[in-house]
Design a protein around this motif. Structure first.
Motif: not given
Length: 325
Positions: A36-39, A62-68, A91-95, A114-124
């Protein structure tokens, strides 16, 4: 020679194609993800990647995005990897599993893909990544049942040394012979695990676990020796054969099977990367004394005969045979 460095970029593609391209690239590297490229109106990404033996080394921007990697994705495909990520910019936010980890430049993050996770990177963001098959870690006493995401420092100490080694391995990957690539990969894995051991994240340091790690290390070092056997291993470790059998049986495998499985994996890798080598040459170089026995156990382990690899390289393999298994 080992693998060359490959590159992929989303530059110049339409926004829809950019997401599709990036999703396919991630799938090829380590599994299926939602992107998801976010906004942002577009997504700009670039990957340089190569392999050293069975390790995948990547430099990602990578530019701002979220991978899940979602629960639904987990049901659809396996992700048999541990990813070790070195953040170099942004900065990235890992969940994962209810944990939230902020990853900044100089941080190293190790986690089970293998465990479900999300990484959000709000900028480059930029990061260097090593993708490690889980079975290579299990050989070194890695306890998958105890695996949880672990953030460490790559600014100093063993973390910095490990990151420097990753850089050097990436730069020199194309110049390594297949035999040297296996040695470099083994050293790289052991080095990457040093900061994790210091953090007591996944290892038992003493007792049976440490003995098992030593046994696996001895097996890797002497895998080409056709006379490698449990007597040699027990003598090197100073333990009884009965105790050694127990260490391996507790993990659902015999000492002999561990040796032959490791040899078969290396034989397959060599056949796939060195088209000029005969099946007999490869088999004998990894401790087999009979090409017919090698072909028989190879087929039992992988589900196809080793000659199928040569046929695939020549374009003659039936479409229903998948060599990526």
């Amino acid at each position: 020679m080992s693998d060359i460095v490959r590159s992929l970029s989303t530059s110049g593609l339409t926004p829809k194609k950019q997401i599709q391209c990036w999703t396919e690239a991630l799938t090829d590297l380590c599994g299926q993800f939602d992107v998801d490229p976010l906004e942002a109106s577009s997504f700009e990404g670039r990957i340089n990647y190569t392999t050293v033996s069975r390790l995948k080394l990547c430099q990602i921007e990578a530019s701002q995005h979220r991978i899940s990697h979602t629960v639904s994705r987990a049901r659809l495909s396996e992700h048999p990897y541990v990813k070790i990520l070195f953040q170099t910019q942004g900065i990235s936010y890992f969940q994962q599993n209810g944990r939230h980890i902020e990853v900044m430049p100089g941080d190293c993050l190790a986690y089970d893909v293998s465990c479900p996770h999300t990484i959000i990177s709000p900028s480059l963001t930029r990061h260097d990544v090593v993708i490690v098959p889980k079975e290579l870690l299990q050989e070194r006493g890695f306890r998958l049942a105890r695996m949880s995401a672990c953030k460490l420092s790559a600014r100093t100490g063993t973390g910095r040394i490990a990151h420097d080694f990753v850089h050097a391995a990436f730069d020199e990957a194309a110049k390594l012979s297949p035999v040297n690539a296996i040695g470099v990969a083994d050293s790289l894995i052991d080095l990457l695990l040093l900061p994790l051991r210091e953090a007591d994240a996944m290892f038992d340091r003493v007792g049976p676990e440490a003995m098992y790690v030593r046994a696996q290390a001895f097996i890797r070092e002497h895998l080409r020796d056709p006379d490698l056997c449990i007597d040699q291993i027990s003598a090197e470790l100073g333990c009884t054969k009965r105790y050694l059998h127990m260490l391996f049986s507790d993990r659902g495998i015999t000492v002999s099977d561990s040796i032959w499985h490791a040899r078969l994996q290396n034989c397959r890798h060599e056949l796939e990367t060195q088209a000029g080598k005969t099946i007999t040459d490869v088999a004998f170089s990894w401790g087999f004394s009979s090409s017919s026995h090698f072909s028989r156990v190879f087929r039992k382990y992988f589900g196809f005969v080793p000659s199928a690899i040569h046929k695939a390289q020549q374009g003659g393999l039936p479409s229903d045979v998948d060599l990526r298994a």
